[in-house]
Scaffold this active site. Structure first.
Site, PDB file in Angstrom:
ATOM      1  N   LYS A  91      64.803  30.318  56.955  1.00  0.00           N
ATOM      2  CA  LYS A  91      63.434  30.826  56.763  1.00  0.00           C
ATOM      3  C   LYS A  91      63.294  32.299  57.147  1.00  0.00           C
ATOM      4  O   LYS A  91      62.489  33.022  56.577  1.00  0.00           O
ATOM      5  CB  LYS A  91      62.444  29.969  57.557  1.00  0.00           C
ATOM      6  CG  LYS A  91      62.381  28.531  57.046  1.00  0.00           C
ATOM      7  CD  LYS A  91      61.379  27.686  57.797  1.00  0.00           C
ATOM      8  CE  LYS A  91      61.499  26.236  57.369  1.00  0.00           C
ATOM      9  NZ  LYS A  91      60.510  25.354  57.998  1.00  0.00           N
ATOM     10  N   ASP A 127      54.358  26.088  55.511  1.00  0.00           N
ATOM     11  CA  ASP A 127      54.355  25.240  56.717  1.00  0.00           C
ATOM     12  C   ASP A 127      53.033  25.369  57.478  1.00  0.00           C
ATOM     13  O   ASP A 127      52.477  24.368  57.942  1.00  0.00           O
ATOM     14  CB  ASP A 127      55.502  25.634  57.665  1.00  0.00           C
ATOM     15  CG  ASP A 127      56.867  25.161  57.164  1.00  0.00           C
ATOM     16  OD1 ASP A 127      56.927  24.143  56.451  1.00  0.00           O
ATOM     17  OD2 ASP A 127      57.874  25.828  57.498  1.00  0.00           O
TER      18      ASP A 127
HETATM   19  P1  NAP Z   1      64.103  25.991  66.126  1.00  0.00           P
HETATM   20  O1  NAP Z   1      63.624  27.296  65.601  1.00  0.00           O
HETATM   21  O2  NAP Z   1      65.545  25.780  66.391  1.00  0.00           O
HETATM   22  O3  NAP Z   1      63.269  25.725  67.496  1.00  0.00           O
HETATM   23  C1  NAP Z   1      63.551  24.613  68.294  1.00  0.00           C
HETATM   24  C2  NAP Z   1      62.567  24.574  69.456  1.00  0.00           C
HETATM   25  O4  NAP Z   1      62.801  23.385  70.209  1.00  0.00           O
HETATM   26  C3  NAP Z   1      62.760  25.724  70.455  1.00  0.00           C
HETATM   27  O5  NAP Z   1      61.515  25.986  71.041  1.00  0.00           O
HETATM   28  C4  NAP Z   1      63.727  25.125  71.477  1.00  0.00           C
HETATM   29  O6  NAP Z   1      63.607  25.706  72.773  1.00  0.00           O
HETATM   30  C5  NAP Z   1      63.202  23.717  71.544  1.00  0.00           C
HETATM   31  N1  NAP Z   1      64.245  22.780  71.964  1.00  0.00           N
HETATM   32  C6  NAP Z   1      65.411  22.516  71.314  1.00  0.00           C
HETATM   33  N2  NAP Z   1      66.107  21.588  72.009  1.00  0.00           N
HETATM   34  C7  NAP Z   1      65.362  21.292  73.099  1.00  0.00           C
HETATM   35  C8  NAP Z   1      65.563  20.425  74.196  1.00  0.00           C
HETATM   36  N3  NAP Z   1      66.660  19.665  74.305  1.00  0.00           N
HETATM   37  N4  NAP Z   1      64.612  20.376  75.167  1.00  0.00           N
HETATM   38  C9  NAP Z   1      63.494  21.142  75.071  1.00  0.00           C
HETATM   39  N5  NAP Z   1      63.251  21.987  74.056  1.00  0.00           N
HETATM   40  C10 NAP Z   1      64.182  22.056  73.078  1.00  0.00           C
HETATM   41  O7  NAP Z   1      63.695  24.788  65.134  1.00  0.00           O
HETATM   42  P2  NAP Z   1      62.407  24.687  64.195  1.00  0.00           P
HETATM   43  O8  NAP Z   1      62.720  25.149  62.836  1.00  0.00           O
HETATM   44  O9  NAP Z   1      61.259  25.281  64.909  1.00  0.00           O
HETATM   45  O10 NAP Z   1      62.220  23.090  64.095  1.00  0.00           O
HETATM   46  C11 NAP Z   1      61.836  22.348  65.225  1.00  0.00           C
HETATM   47  C12 NAP Z   1      61.575  20.883  64.815  1.00  0.00           C
HETATM   48  O11 NAP Z   1      60.494  20.793  63.912  1.00  0.00           O
HETATM   49  C13 NAP Z   1      62.783  20.239  64.099  1.00  0.00           C
HETATM   50  O12 NAP Z   1      62.886  18.904  64.511  1.00  0.00           O
HETATM   51  C14 NAP Z   1      62.399  20.279  62.659  1.00  0.00           C
HETATM   52  O13 NAP Z   1      63.004  19.229  61.926  1.00  0.00           O
HETATM   53  C15 NAP Z   1      60.899  20.076  62.756  1.00  0.00           C
HETATM   54  N6  NAP Z   1      60.221  20.601  61.569  1.00  0.00           N
HETATM   55  C16 NAP Z   1      59.687  19.703  60.718  1.00  0.00           C
HETATM   56  C17 NAP Z   1      59.076  20.141  59.568  1.00  0.00           C
HETATM   57  C18 NAP Z   1      58.496  19.133  58.647  1.00  0.00           C
HETATM   58  O14 NAP Z   1      58.275  19.425  57.467  1.00  0.00           O
HETATM   59  N7  NAP Z   1      58.211  17.952  59.131  1.00  0.00           N
HETATM   60  C19 NAP Z   1      58.988  21.515  59.273  1.00  0.00           C
HETATM   61  C20 NAP Z   1      59.538  22.427  60.189  1.00  0.00           C
HETATM   62  C21 NAP Z   1      60.172  21.942  61.337  1.00  0.00           C
HETATM   63  P3  NAP Z   1      64.493  26.980  73.187  1.00  0.00           P
HETATM   64  O15 NAP Z   1      63.727  28.178  72.698  1.00  0.00           O
HETATM   65  O16 NAP Z   1      64.592  26.889  74.652  1.00  0.00           O
HETATM   66  O17 NAP Z   1      65.827  26.839  72.488  1.00  0.00           O
END
Ligand code: NAP
Length: 306
Positions: A91, A127
């Site tokens: 993205k 989104d």
């Molecule tokens: P991302 O940019 O990698 O961000 C991940 C976030 O989760 C960061 O804030 C990270 O914290 C935190 N995190 C990761 N592992 C963790 C853990 N073990 N304990 C606590 N915090 C943790 O990913 P993203 O694109 O934002 O996506 C995040 C989630 O949303 C995913 O599951 C994705 O599938 C979902 N999502 C769903 C949709 C949908 O259409 N349903 C759309 C977008 C995203 P740090 O900063 O400390 O690493």
């Protein structure tokens, strides 16, 4: 029939599209790119939508490694594609690559929808608006009236949700992130977008968290915790009470709820899961590409059946 045939391709196959795409009828004109991508459920909603609208095109998955989004978009332009969705980790690269960025996508800091018109790429973010529509549908509530507590606010999705909430001028946004330093810039940005919104950064201290849950109406999980059945919940579930609106962005296979959604439903709180976001962001992408309302029920039925 739309959506028939092979729906998964590699970037190498995209380079040799006259062979790789030759057997597709109707032809592939839309795609989702990511790494990994084989699990994506987007074709299951977009192909029924194309069919419902009588559009002779189909939607495929293409595996594109990080660092190669420009190469992929150039190939999609050459091959006459209409649109592309970008998912993890593309993205941000898409934002930097498209020829024109929509102001909302610029503000949210990510492009997940590319519309190709006359050989030019236009980048959008569906989104953020998809989040608003899914909140309205699931909870019958407008984000502008809610105090929102976001876990994983420093990630791509959490940040987009936080900025979208600020654009709605909601009364309070409370941010939690494992790596707290990632929130410093975000707080200032939210305050600039909406000076009237109270923005708070929280750590893991139980007292601060307890009072944040007391204040919050809408609780959002935008960490990946819950994707795997063995994952711990993103916070102590004892903080939840039945008046909370619980939004988990994670989507799980049919028949399995995340621990967060399972617990919230059990105590009588209203819930919304990641499938709702997938559906509504997909509908908004479709509206960008075809400039008409998306056939939402055909898309929903495709997702549920998947
Ligand atoms: P991302 O940019 O990698 O961000 C991940 C976030 O989760 C960061 O804030 C990270 O914290 C935190 N995190 C990761 N592992 C963790 C853990 N073990 N304990 C606590 N915090 C943790 O990913 P993203 O694109 O934002 O996506 C995040 C989630 O949303 C995913 O599951 C994705 O599938 C979902 N999502 C769903 C949709 C949908 O259409 N349903 C759309 C977008 C995203 P740090 O900063 O400390 O690493």
């Amino acid at each position: 029939m739309a959506g028939s045939g092979k729906l998964f391709f590699t970037l190498e196959e995209l380079k040799d599209w006259s062979h790789a795409g030759a057997g597709l009828n109707p032809p592939a004109r839309l795609a989702v790119i990511g790494d990994p991508i084989a699990h994506s459920r987007s074709p299951q909603m977009h192909n029924p939508a194309l069919e419902a609208c009588g559009i002779a095109a189909q939607y495929v998955r293409v595996h594109v490694p990080a660092g190669r989004v420009k190469e992929a978009l150039d190939l999609f332009v050459q091959q006459g594609f209409i649109g592309v969705n970008c998912t993890i980790p593309h993205k941000f690269e898409a934002l930097a690559t498209v020829s024109h960025v929509d102001p909302l996508a610029q503000r949210l800091g990510a492009v997940n929808t590319v519309w190709i018109r006359d050989g030019v790429t236009y980048g959008y973010n569906s989104d953020g608006p998809g989040f608003l529509r899914s909140v309205e549908e699931a909870f019958g509530a407008r984000v502008k009236n809610l105090r929102v507590l976001i876990f994983g606010a420093g990630g791509g999705a959490g940040r987009a949700v936080a900025v979208q909430c600020a654009l709605e001028k909601c009364p309070a946004i409370m941010l939690v992130n494992r790596t707290r330093s990632k929130l410093d810039g975000l707080k200032a940005e939210l305050e600039e977008v909406s000076p009237e919104t109270k923005v708070t950064i929280l750590g893991e201290e139980p007292e601060a968290l307890a009072s944040a849950f007391e204040e919050a109406d809408l609780i959002v999980n935008s960490t990946p915790l819950g994707m795997k059945s063995e994952d711990a919940p993103p916070f102590d579930l004892g903080y939840l009470d039945p008046r909370h609106l619980v939004y988990d962005m994670v989507y799980t296979p049919p028949g399995r709820k995340t621990p967060l959604v399972a617990h919230a439903s059990q105590i009588g709180a209203k819930t919304c899961d990641g499938l709702a976001l997938l559906l509504h962001q997909g509908a908004i992408s479709f509206e960008h590409w075809f400039q008409c309302p998306a056939p939402l029920e055909a898309m929903r039925a495709g997702l549920v059946a998947a």
